[in-house]
Design an enzyme around this catalytic site. Sequence first.
Site, mmCIF file in Angstrom:
data_model
loop_
_atom_site.group_PDB
_atom_site.id
_atom_site.type_symbol
_atom_site.label_atom_id
_atom_site.label_comp_id
_atom_site.label_asym_id
_atom_site.label_seq_id
_atom_site.Cartn_x
_atom_site.Cartn_y
_atom_site.Cartn_z
ATOM 1 N N ARG A 1 -14.647 -9.355 -35.812
ATOM 2 C CA ARG A 1 -15.246 -9.689 -34.520
ATOM 3 C C ARG A 1 -16.331 -8.683 -34.169
ATOM 4 O O ARG A 1 -17.317 -8.993 -33.522
ATOM 5 C CB ARG A 1 -14.173 -9.663 -33.426
ATOM 6 N N ASP B 1 -4.321 -13.376 -26.989
ATOM 7 C CA ASP B 1 -3.429 -12.653 -27.896
ATOM 8 C C ASP B 1 -2.033 -12.524 -27.277
ATOM 9 O O ASP B 1 -1.014 -12.637 -27.969
ATOM 10 C CB ASP B 1 -3.973 -11.254 -28.190
ATOM 11 N N ARG C 1 -0.340 -15.740 -27.701
ATOM 12 C CA ARG C 1 0.155 -15.874 -29.087
ATOM 13 C C ARG C 1 1.428 -15.059 -29.271
ATOM 14 O O ARG C 1 2.395 -15.513 -29.897
ATOM 15 C CB ARG C 1 -0.917 -15.368 -30.063
ATOM 16 N N HIS D 1 -9.501 -6.892 -27.869
ATOM 17 C CA HIS D 1 -9.221 -8.230 -28.407
ATOM 18 C C HIS D 1 -9.728 -8.172 -29.852
ATOM 19 O O HIS D 1 -10.889 -8.443 -30.124
ATOM 20 C CB HIS D 1 -9.966 -9.294 -27.601
#
Length: 315
Positions: free
Chosen positions: A90, A150, A153, A177
């Site tokens: 990312r 997250d 999740r 993140h």
Amino acid sequence: MDTQSRKVVVIGTGSVGCSYVYALMQTGLANEIILLDRDEERLEGEVMDLSHGLPFTPPVQIRAGCYTDCRDANLVVITAGTGQKNGESRLDLVQRNAAIVRSICDQVGDQTTECIIVIVTNPVDILTYLANRHLQWPRGRIIGSGTVLDTARFRTMLSRHCQVDARNIHAYILGEHGDSEIAAWSMAHIAGMNINKYCPKCRKCDYEKTHNQLVEDVRDSAYHIIDYKGATYYGIGLSLVRITEAILRNENSVLTVSTMLEGEYGLDDICLSVPCVIGRNGITSIIESNLPQKEKNGLQASADVLRKILDQIKT
Ligand code: NAD
């Protein structure tokens, strides 16, 4: 900002922006959803497609707009940018997306200083920091979607593993993140019982091993999804609906969004995710828990990763 209106402007009508709008339009939370994208044909097509579903949703206006629509918006959600390519971290996206988000912030800032801006484009913590520095608004009004996804999740995986409804599990992913994020096990509770007490009682697994595996699975989720189908968008779409709900309903909900820290958790001048109280005015307070040393170190390491990237962009 008109406290009666519920106007959301979404900048970037790619997979993430449209998944968000598709989910949002079904909730009745917004009464106006305005879409913007630099790709005008795509924008027109998405607006047509989404609005053909309106007979099946609560009343909401959906249309293509322009930056002047931000003037009376309650919320501006920025998903414009380029996605994470296969094998790309990312953080590799930073230079490309920083320029896009800066220019969008300028155009929003020319219209209003009143709305809440939610940055979604990756790397979200870096871009949230740059947007805060660029616009200089009160810090609670420019936030990043951070680790809300997250955290979802994490709760989903804990729920599956423990066979307890995810809504009865409180647990947070904090920090970046991205790869340096941490699971705050000290804050994890099932039915009010700290997980460090719950697991030894439950004894259904070798819980230390399981904990490590779960954190790894959460961290690798995006990579696996991108590997399998090219991009992630449904989970983030619903995470954004959750943030929108907290703001438009003035809920004072606790969500792990990315925010500019000013000494909280011993960190300063960096954006990352910690539990924040969110309502109509954005973040109204940050919940500072007394983390054990291992988690403190993890959060510090996450901040260091982000700081390194920021130093690279500044030069
Ligand atoms: P996408 O390529 O499908 O869509 C991006 C859209 O942005 C395109 O329609 C493009 O035309 C538009 N765009 C680009 N520059 C623009 C500009 N200057 N002004 C207006 N529109 C512009 O990408 P996607 O899959 O929707 O992902 C969008 C972003 O969201 C990516 O950065 C991705 O990494 C990020 N993302 C974040 C999370 C999170 O949890 N924060 C999760 C998933 C994806």
